[in-house]
Scaffold this motif. Structure first.
Motif, PDB file in Angstrom:
ATOM      1  N   GLU A   1       0.864  -1.188   0.000  1.00 62.03           N
ATOM      2  CA  GLU A   1       0.000   0.000   0.000  1.00 62.03           C
ATOM      3  C   GLU A   1       0.898   1.234   0.000  1.00 62.03           C
ATOM      4  OE1 GLU A   1      -1.179   3.366   1.835  1.00 62.03           O
ATOM      5  OE2 GLU A   1      -0.616   1.875   3.343  1.00 62.03           O
ATOM      6  N   PHE A   2       0.729   2.080  -1.018  1.00 63.26           N
ATOM      7  CA  PHE A   2       1.554   3.282  -1.198  1.00 63.26           C
ATOM      8  C   PHE A   2       0.674   4.532  -1.204  1.00 63.26           C
ATOM      9  CE2 PHE A   2       5.674   1.836  -3.663  1.00 63.26           C
ATOM     10  CZ  PHE A   2       6.062   1.087  -2.565  1.00 63.26           C
ATOM     11  N   GLY A   3      -0.424   4.550  -0.445  1.00 63.41           N
ATOM     12  CA  GLY A   3      -1.442   5.569  -0.693  1.00 63.41           C
ATOM     13  C   GLY A   3      -1.431   6.814   0.171  1.00 63.41           C
ATOM     14  N   LEU A   4      -0.497   6.899   1.130  1.00 64.53           N
ATOM     15  CA  LEU A   4      -0.606   7.987   2.120  1.00 64.53           C
ATOM     16  C   LEU A   4      -0.798   9.358   1.478  1.00 64.53           C
ATOM     17  CD1 LEU A   4      -0.555   9.011   5.017  1.00 64.53           C
ATOM     18  CD2 LEU A   4       1.939   9.007   4.923  1.00 64.53           C
ATOM     19  N   ARG A   5      -0.019   9.649   0.444  1.00 59.05           N
ATOM     20  CA  ARG A   5      -0.070  10.980  -0.179  1.00 59.05           C
ATOM     21  C   ARG A   5      -1.413  11.275  -0.836  1.00 59.05           C
ATOM     22  NH1 ARG A   5       4.701  10.471  -4.180  1.00 59.05           N
ATOM     23  NH2 ARG A   5       5.567   9.508  -2.326  1.00 59.05           N
ATOM     24  N   ARG A   6      -2.175  10.240  -1.149  1.00 57.87           N
ATOM     25  CA  ARG A   6      -3.436  10.450  -1.859  1.00 57.87           C
ATOM     26  C   ARG A   6      -4.637  10.186  -0.962  1.00 57.87           C
ATOM     27  NH1 ARG A   6      -0.544   9.375  -6.625  1.00 57.87           N
ATOM     28  NH2 ARG A   6       0.697  11.251  -6.682  1.00 57.87           N
TER      29      ARG A   6
ATOM     30  N   THR B   1       3.259  -1.552   3.900  1.00 60.04           N
ATOM     31  CA  THR B   1       2.881  -0.185   3.566  1.00 60.04           C
ATOM     32  C   THR B   1       4.138   0.662   3.443  1.00 60.04           C
ATOM     33  OG1 THR B   1       1.659   1.760   4.347  1.00 60.04           O
ATOM     34  CG2 THR B   1       2.588   0.378   6.047  1.00 60.04           C
ATOM     35  N   SER B   2       4.002   1.781   2.722  1.00 56.35           N
ATOM     36  CA  SER B   2       5.097   2.747   2.700  1.00 56.35           C
ATOM     37  C   SER B   2       4.975   3.727   3.866  1.00 56.35           C
ATOM     38  CB  SER B   2       5.064   3.534   1.379  1.00 56.35           C
ATOM     39  OG  SER B   2       3.833   4.239   1.271  1.00 56.35           O
ATOM     40  N   ASN B   3       3.863   3.660   4.596  1.00 49.07           N
ATOM     41  CA  ASN B   3       3.538   4.636   5.650  1.00 49.07           C
ATOM     42  C   ASN B   3       4.292   4.291   6.943  1.00 49.07           C
ATOM     43  OD1 ASN B   3       2.288   6.109   7.693  1.00 49.07           O
ATOM     44  ND2 ASN B   3       0.223   5.814   6.888  1.00 49.07           N
TER      45      ASN B   3
ATOM     46  N   LYS C   1       7.814  -0.833   3.707  1.00 50.14           N
ATOM     47  CA  LYS C   1       8.644  -1.104   2.522  1.00 50.14           C
ATOM     48  C   LYS C   1       8.691   0.122   1.619  1.00 50.14           C
ATOM     49  CE  LYS C   1       7.995  -5.804   3.044  1.00 50.14           C
ATOM     50  NZ  LYS C   1       8.953  -6.632   3.640  1.00 50.14           N
ATOM     51  N   GLY C   2       9.682   0.150   0.744  1.00 50.27           N
ATOM     52  CA  GLY C   2       9.726   1.262  -0.201  1.00 50.27           C
ATOM     53  C   GLY C   2      10.875   1.166  -1.172  1.00 50.27           C
ATOM     54  N   THR C   3      10.828   2.030  -2.191  1.00 50.41           N
ATOM     55  CA  THR C   3      11.896   2.080  -3.196  1.00 50.41           C
ATOM     56  C   THR C   3      12.485   3.494  -3.200  1.00 50.41           C
ATOM     57  OG1 THR C   3      10.459   2.651  -5.088  1.00 50.41           O
ATOM     58  CG2 THR C   3      10.662   0.320  -4.533  1.00 50.41           C
ATOM     59  N   HIS C   4      12.454   4.191  -4.322  1.00 45.12           N
ATOM     60  CA  HIS C   4      12.822   5.605  -4.347  1.00 45.12           C
ATOM     61  C   HIS C   4      11.993   6.303  -5.414  1.00 45.12           C
ATOM     62  CE1 HIS C   4      16.036   3.603  -6.912  1.00 45.12           C
ATOM     63  NE2 HIS C   4      15.293   4.267  -7.774  1.00 45.12           N
TER      64      HIS C   4
ATOM     65  N   ILE D   1      13.421  -4.304  -9.764  1.00 49.08           N
ATOM     66  CA  ILE D   1      13.097  -3.010 -10.380  1.00 49.08           C
ATOM     67  C   ILE D   1      11.662  -2.612 -10.048  1.00 49.08           C
ATOM     68  CG2 ILE D   1      14.686  -3.294 -12.302  1.00 49.08           C
ATOM     69  CD1 ILE D   1      12.225  -4.064 -14.049  1.00 49.08           C
ATOM     70  N   ARG D   2      11.392  -1.303 -10.158  1.00 45.09           N
ATOM     71  CA  ARG D   2      10.002  -0.813 -10.122  1.00 45.09           C
ATOM     72  C   ARG D   2       9.718  -0.124 -11.437  1.00 45.09           C
ATOM     73  NH1 ARG D   2       6.801   3.932  -7.994  1.00 45.09           N
ATOM     74  NH2 ARG D   2       8.662   4.943  -7.099  1.00 45.09           N
ATOM     75  N   ILE D   3       8.585  -0.480 -12.051  1.00 47.67           N
ATOM     76  CA  ILE D   3       8.131   0.178 -13.285  1.00 47.67           C
ATOM     77  C   ILE D   3       6.900   0.994 -12.920  1.00 47.67           C
ATOM     78  CG2 ILE D   3       7.392  -0.164 -15.671  1.00 47.67           C
ATOM     79  CD1 ILE D   3       8.452  -3.063 -15.464  1.00 47.67           C
TER      80      ILE D   3
HETATM   81  O1  LIG Z   1       8.562   3.639  -1.940  1.00 41.27           O
HETATM   82  C1  LIG Z   1       8.061   3.959  -3.015  1.00 41.27           C
HETATM   83  O2  LIG Z   1       8.513   3.571  -4.098  1.00 41.27           O
HETATM   84  C2  LIG Z   1       6.829   4.806  -3.031  1.00 41.27           C
HETATM   85  C3  LIG Z   1       6.182   5.160  -1.881  1.00 41.27           C
HETATM   86  C4  LIG Z   1       5.046   5.936  -1.934  1.00 41.27           C
HETATM   87  C5  LIG Z   1       4.559   6.345  -3.145  1.00 41.27           C
HETATM   88  N1  LIG Z   1       5.198   6.011  -4.270  1.00 41.27           N
HETATM   89  C6  LIG Z   1       6.318   5.260  -4.226  1.00 41.27           C
END
Ligand SMILES: O=C(O)c1cccnc1
Ligand SMILES: Nc1ncnc2c1ncn2[C@@H]1O[C@H](COP(=O)(O)OP(=O)(O)OP(=O)(O)O)[C@@H](O)[C@H]1O
Ligand SMILES: O=P(O)(O)OC[C@H]1O[C@H](OP(=O)(O)OP(=O)(O)O)[C@H](O)[C@@H]1O
Ligand SMILES: [Mg+2]
Length: 560
Positions: free
Chosen positions: A179-184, A206-208, A220-223, A333-335
């Motif tokens: 889940e990457f939704g915090l910003r939205r 979650t990225s939160n 979890k997260g990428t960049h 990778i992330r696409i």
């Molecule tokens: O970690 C990520 O890649 C990330 C986190 C939040 C929103 N978009 C991407």
């Protein structure tokens, strides 16, 4: 497989959270009309009146045929702390319309939830329209005052958990969902709730970061693209050295990575000068910072190319091979744009080619993560296109529940001082089921849930092996006999005498319950397109009770 950059959250924080609660949830988090009604009830001497309310929803969300019930633990914490503070009372004195008698505020100040009883379905269970999720009994004034807060705690939690569970069904058990939704999300509290209930519904992390700390959810997260675009060329690379993980010798990652671009460009069949130097510098610096968790966003400069992600994929593979020389394994990778099915297949082909050429089997299994406005239908469509994605990272559609932004749970009076109450409506779906009721789930011999049956609480519960008549609540001719192989009583006493009556499961316990409860549902109730409705019935006794009361209460018109 090693996750990406993975912050393990501290168990201490979850302990702290269990002993606290969401500070926003307090008695004034309600609609004004609950308090004006409380005053009017009090003024008309109804302090000793007792009421029963049912909380239920009328329609499953997302055109589906099931709902996950969530939010119960938060409701119970709310009851534990239900007290008006001195400043709440001062505020109400100023705010309630008209001149209010001082004694009312003395009454409010001593109110608590000790005389309330809550019977509820277990949190995380599948639930169906009209079956009470909660039956709330107690002094009329208090149980009325609870309405809005209980609804706000259950509606979004259940909607979100259901949404997440649907994404899990669409993706299948073996795909990682983040889940990457915090910003939205709908504000900070919406964002936190989204992370928590997405996890309950079947997401893996979650990225939160605050949600991770508070609820002990994997983070979890990428960049971001900004990380890539902040590097223009190799001059921006201030540190180039990374220690060999075996020898400790410092090696030049720029030298190693650029060396790999040549041979790899032949394997991938693109020109090395098509790849961006700024992007390579960014990826090298990220790899130096996280050599054990290297994941790269590969779509910054060219993802839409019909050949493949010319720049990002080549640069990623070059850095991954450089890391490999120093004894580290890249993660993937992330696409984040373009045709996710096509690009994931292309990336997988490239990984397999490199794995074969250099005899590195793990390279073939590098993780492919996809993001970018993904929803349930996108996942189903990607499945049909035979995608090669290992992980979906989902934000906007998940947390805003864009396909259906509200559940529509309601809280209706069904009994007052032992007398049943019915709310009539032109719309039969809106007629309430009067009186104190119990709910049972009847299972067939194959272990699947067959039907939910509502009965008056005074009736004997259905018994295993004994035929029971199940009736449609409003259509007289729709009836069926059921011989249950198992009977589950759905409503359990969760709150009484000012205390929680059942040991509450951990978040993971609730998360597991979602999956086991969904297992009891036949597949055709869970499919995305035109699912079969699950039956909710009433006993013969309740049927007659409803319809007698209906006739008693419906005014008889006069034709002239
Ligand atoms: O970690 C990520 O890649 C990330 C986190 C939040 C929103 N978009 C991407
Ligand atoms: N193979 C696919 N099948 C179905 N839907 C897809 C597929 N690939 C991507 N999508 C979805 O299609 C949409 C593409 O979004 P959009 O048209 O904005 O393109 P984009 O690649 O994000 O463009 P930009 O880079 O300009 O933002 C996204 O919602 C994405 O999840
Ligand atoms: O697409 P979602 O499901 O909401 O997932 C979260 C998105 O958030 C980030 O985008 P960002 O905020 O950088 O903006 P973008 O829309 O330009 O990708 C990330 O790259 C995802 O695309
Ligand atoms: Mg995006």
């Amino acid at each position: 497989m090693e996750p990406f950059i993975d912050t393990v959250s501290c168990s201490q924080c979850s302990v702290i959270y269990q002993n606290t609660r969401n500070g926003i949830v307090q008695p004034l988090l309600t609609d004004l009309y609950q308090i004006t009604m409380a005053y009017a009830y009090w003024k008309s001497g109804r302090v000793k009146d007792c009421a029963v309310f049912d909380m239920f929803f009328r329609r499953n969300p997302f055109d589906g045929e099931f709902t996950i019930f969530a939010g119960l633990e938060e409701c119970l914490k709310f009851l534990q702390n239900f007290r008006y503070s001195d400043s709440d009372i001062e505020y109400l004195k100023m705010t309630l319309p008209g001149n209010k008698e001082e004694e009312f505020f003395t009454y409010l100040k001593q109110l608590n939830a000790n005389d309330v009883k809550i019977y509820a379905i277990d949190e995380g269970c599948v639930a169906f329209p009209r079956v009470p999720l909660m039956r709330v009994e107690g002094p009329l004034i208090i149980v009325q005052l609870l309405e809005t807060t209980l609804l706000t705690l259950v509606n979004y939690a259940s909607l979100m958990s259901t949404n997440a569970a649907r994404y899990r069904i669409a993706a299948g058990a073996n795909i990682q969902l983040l889940e990457f939704g915090l910003r939205r999300a709908q504000g900070p509290d919406g964002g936190l709730s989204a992370s928590k209930y997405a996890y309950i519904g079947g997401f893996d992390g979650t990225s939160n970061v605050l949600a991770g700390k508070m609820f002990n959810i994997p983070v979890k997260g990428t960049h971001a693209h900004a990380y890539i675009t902040s590097f223009s060329d190799f001059k921006d690379l201030k540190t180039k050295k990374l220690k060999d993980s075996n020898t400790g010798e410092e090696r030049d990652m720029l030298e190693l990575s650029t060396k790999w671009r040549g041979p790899l460009s032949e394997v991938i069949d693109i020109m090395p000068d098509e790849a961006s130097d700024g992007e390579l510098a960014a990826l090298i610096s990220f790899a130096i910072a996280f050599p054990h968790g290297f994941i790269a966003l590969v779509d910054t400069y060219d993802v839409k190319s019909v050949i493949t992600c010319r720049s990002g994929l080549l640069n990623f593979c070059a850095v991954a091979m450089a890391l490999n020389e120093l004894g580290y394994r890249a993660v993937g990778i992330r696409i984040d744009s373009g045709d996710l099915a096509y690009l994931s297949n292309k990336a997988r082909e490239v990984f397999i080619k490199i794995a074969d050429k250099y005899n590195l089997p793990w390279f073939a299994k590098l993780r492919i993560m996809a993001s970018n406005d993904i929803n349930e239908d996108t996942i189903l469509s990607l499945n049909d296109q035979n995608h090669k994605i290992d992980c979906f990272a989902i934000g906007t559609h998940l947390v805003t529940c864009q396909r259906q932004p509200a559940l529509g749970c309601v809280y209706k009076l069904v009994e007052i001082n032992g007398m049943p109450r019915i709310k009539l409506s032109q719309d039969v779906a809106k007629v309430t089921m009067p009186g104190k009721k119990d709910a049972y789930r009847l299972y067939g011999v194959d272990g699947h849930a067959l039907i939910d049956l509502l009965q008056r609480s005074v009736e004997t519960p259905p018994q295993v092996g004994i035929r029971v008549l199940c009736r449609h609540p409003f259509q007289e001719s729709k009836r069926a006999y059921v011989i249950p192989a198992k009977v589950e009583s759905l409503l359990k006493l969760y709150w009484s005498d000012g205390a929680i009556q059942v040991k509450l499961p951990s978040l993971d316990g609730v998360r597991n319950r979602v999956q086991s409860s969904l297992q009891t549902l036949r597949q055709d109730h869970k499919r995305n397109l035109n699912p079969t409705p699950y039956k909710v019935a009433v006993s013969d006794d309740l049927y007659n009770f409803i319809h007698d009361l209906w006739l008693e209460n419906a005014p008889i018109g006069e034709l002239s």
